[in-house]
Design a protein around this motif. Structure first.
Motif, short mmCIF file in Angstrom:
data_model
loop_
_atom_site.label_atom_id
_atom_site.label_comp_id
_atom_site.label_asym_id
_atom_site.label_seq_id
_atom_site.Cartn_x
_atom_site.Cartn_y
_atom_site.Cartn_z
N THR A 181 0.83 -1.20 0.00
CA THR A 181 0.00 0.00 0.00
C THR A 181 0.87 1.26 0.00
OG1 THR A 181 -1.73 -1.17 1.19
CG2 THR A 181 -1.83 1.23 1.23
N ASP A 313 -7.01 -1.80 -3.74
CA ASP A 313 -6.19 -2.39 -2.67
C ASP A 313 -7.03 -3.46 -1.96
OD1 ASP A 313 -4.09 -2.84 -0.98
OD2 ASP A 313 -3.99 -0.79 -0.19
N GLU A 314 -6.36 -4.49 -1.48
CA GLU A 314 -7.05 -5.61 -0.81
C GLU A 314 -8.09 -6.22 -1.75
OE1 GLU A 314 -6.50 -6.07 2.83
OE2 GLU A 314 -5.18 -4.33 2.98
N ARG A 417 4.70 -3.57 9.37
CA ARG A 417 3.69 -2.94 10.21
C ARG A 417 3.89 -3.38 11.65
NH1 ARG A 417 -0.49 -4.56 7.68
NH2 ARG A 417 -0.69 -2.70 6.39
MG MG Z 1 -2.01 -2.81 2.37
#
Ligand code: MG
Ligand code: ADP
Length: 574
Positions: A181, A313-314, A417
């Motif tokens: 992302t 996205d996703e 993340r």
């Molecule tokens: Mg992402």
């Protein structure tokens, strides 16, 4: 200092305290006061606690934090060891906060002083963070180390858009936290700013399909975005026409250099634009037939010349939830569009998601594929170092903090993340314990806390039947049973079901549920051969007993089980 500004994080429904955004303290602080207040005997105390609402946390922690019964007596309280430790640290660490309770009584009883110093001590220490925002998932970094190859590939493909050509569709794959992302957003910002610089009509639309997860919503969102942009284009064009109109009224000669031969032509154009503006109708959030939404979107994109990159996205979530119709429709639009062109960039966390696609969609969407591999520990170090330089004050971290965060996250399939979460949480823990500097200890506490948060969330969202099975395992474990077998679990499970009037599943189904719990990492089950008696599963709990039990009991149905001990005990007496 900046903490109060943050919005709550996903999954943290209780996050209402203005003074903190972190689930860690929030859990403890919000849960503590009610139990603490019952521990206070005098009415004035209780009143001051009730009337000051969530502000009491520091005071009551100091007053009752050392009381071991506080946590034990609260049943549904999902306190963690970490929380308790840190709360104690906060309490004992503050040198000049020896009489917090007195201060709090004062909050209510004494109106004269403007403030009682509730926040002063917390503010007085040297802050550890320079800019904590930088460690949050919402922050888009300007530099993405170790993603040059992927970013360059995207750019090489998308540059066609700046030449007015249609870029190939792109499919991006990679596990969560591998920078998909962030990289895609970086590239799209560059693409749009370059298109403005050279005045080429090229636009990027970003859609997160985890949120926008049906064909209707995706198309409606796209349609409405383009309608809004078109309205702006129309307004600009109208302005220019009207201006020309007033010049031309004075001097019809000005029309000679324009596309309009006569004033009537110009008026016709103005009429046309006004009608366009009126007719562009926004798509409502529900209610229209899908073909109408589709054709509205189609006309809106095709209103004028442009190349549009639609970033989904996703995308795996969209396909999982609503099939591949959206992708099918989008991928064949170019053959019908007259003025505009679209190109699709799909981003997926699931490497195998194209298996579910119609072959035509699959080949069209996957014209170009880019893989984002997991980061290794060294790469994670670089990423963390870049962010830490901006996020923390100088010298705020000991040398082992970043390597340790990187090492923990590398174990979690190289998830950046997770690495950033760890670093931020470690900093927050250090800050709360009024440490001057973040150390290895804080990283380990952060790791425990994040892991526990995950467990709590997984357990909380289990189906009731699985919760009952898990509760049976916990009861056995609490009674000192090791190598718990399926039969034992099933017996307790049956009693629990009777107790709360739940359907009793077969032992076979219960065995399946145990396997699921095993896969979620909540229990650890191994198959053991019992010779001619066949095979059974033996298991143990892989998560902390107390916290897990507390989460289970916070479920209203399981909470009804008054006291399970007698019938668990009965099993052993037989
Ligand atoms: Mg992402
Ligand atoms: P994905 O979309 O693959 O799940 P994200 O792009 O959301 O992953 O990245 C997760 C977090 O890690 C974000 O906060 C992002 O800014 C950060 N991140 C990922 N890769 C990098 C990188 N190479 N450099 C700096 N930050 C990164």
């Amino acid at each position: 200092m900046d903490e109060g500004e943050h919005t709550s994080q996903a999954g943290e429904s209780e996050d209402s305290g203005g003074e903190t955004d972190d689930p860690f303290t929030t859990d403890g602080d919000l849960d503590d006061p009610p139990s603490s207040s019952t521990d206070h005997q005098t009415d004035p105390d209780r009143e001051s606690i009730d009337s000051t609402g969530s502000d009491i946390t520091v005071g009551t922690d100091d007053g009752t934090g050392s009381d071991p019964d506080t946590d034990g007596g609260t049943g549904g309280d999902v306190d963690t060891e970490v929380t308790t430790d840190t709360d104690v640290d906060v309490g004992s660490g503050g040198r000049d906060r020896s009489t917090p309770d007195v201060d709090f009584d004062g909050v209510v009883l004494d109106d004269e002083d403007e403030n009682q110093g509730l926040f002063d001590d917390l503010l007085s220490g040297e802050p550890i963070f320079e800019n904590k925002e930088v460690l949050r998932p919402s922050y888009t970094p300007h530099e993405l180390p170790h993603r040059n190859d992927q970013i360059n590939r995207m750019a090489t493909i998308l540059v066609s858009a700046l030449r007015g050509e249609t870029p190939s569709n792109i499919l991006i794959y990679g596990k969560t936290g591998t920078g998909k992302t962030a990289s895609a957003k970086f590239v799209s910002q560059e693409l749009e700013s370059t298109s403005q610089k050279y005045d080429v009509p090229c636009e990027v639309e970003y859609i997160n399909c985890e949120v926008t997860d049906t064909q209707y919503r995706v198309l409606a969102q796209l349609a409405n975005t383009f309608i809004e942009k078109n309205q702006q284009v129309i307004a600009d064009r109208l302005d220019r026409c009207r201006e020309l109109r007033s010049e031309a009224t004075d001097d019809p000669g000005v029309l000679a250099t324009t596309e309009f031969a006569t004033l009537d032509d110009l008026d016709a154009r103005i009429d046309e634009l006004e009608t366009d503006a009126e007719e562009m109708e926004e798509v409502p959030m529900t209610g229209w037939p899908t073909d109408r939404v589709y054709s509205t979107f189609f006309e809106a994109v095709d209103y004028h010349e442009r190349v549009v990159v639609i970033m989904l996205d996703e995308i795996d979530k969209l396909v999982e939830k609503s099939g591949d119709d959206t992708l099918y429709n989008l991928s064949r639009m170019n053959s019908e569009l007259e003025k505009s062109r679209i190109s699709i960039m799909g981003i997926s966390n699931d490497l195998k998601f194209t298996d579910f696609l119609d072959p035509r969609v699959k080949s069209s969407l996957g014209e170009e594929e880019i893989v984002f591999p997991p980061y290794d520990a060294n790469q994670l170090r670089d990423i963390l170092q870049h962010r830490a330089d901006i996020a923390f004050k100088e010298e705020a971290l000991t040398d082992d903090v970043i390597p340790l965060c990187a090492a923990f996250a590398a174990q979690e399939h190289g998830d950046a993340r997770r690495a950033l979460d760890l670093l931020r949480t470690a900093g927050e823990l250090a800050e709360r314990s009024q440490a001057e500097i973040v150390g290895e200890k804080h990283v380990r506490q952060a790791q425990d806390k994040i892991e526990l948060d995950r467990v709590v969330e997984v357990v909380r969202t289990l189906p009731t039947q699985s919760k009952i099975v898990l509760f049976a395992v916990i009861l056995l474990e609490k009674n000192g049973v090791h190598n718990i077998n399926t039969g034992e679990v099933f017996n307790i499970y049956k009693r629990l079901c009777e107790e709360i009037d739940a359907d009793v599943l077969t032992q076979r189904r219960v065995t399946d549920l145990i396997s699921e719990l095993d896969m979620l990492g909540i229990v650890n089950a191994v198959v053991v051969s019992k010779g001619r008696y066949g095979r059974t599963k033996e298991m143990g709990l892989s998560v902390p007993v107390e916290e897990t039990e507390a989460v289970l009991l916070s479920d209203s149905r399981l909470g009804d089980i008054e006291n399970a001990q007698p019938f668990v005990q009965a099993r052993f007496d037989n």
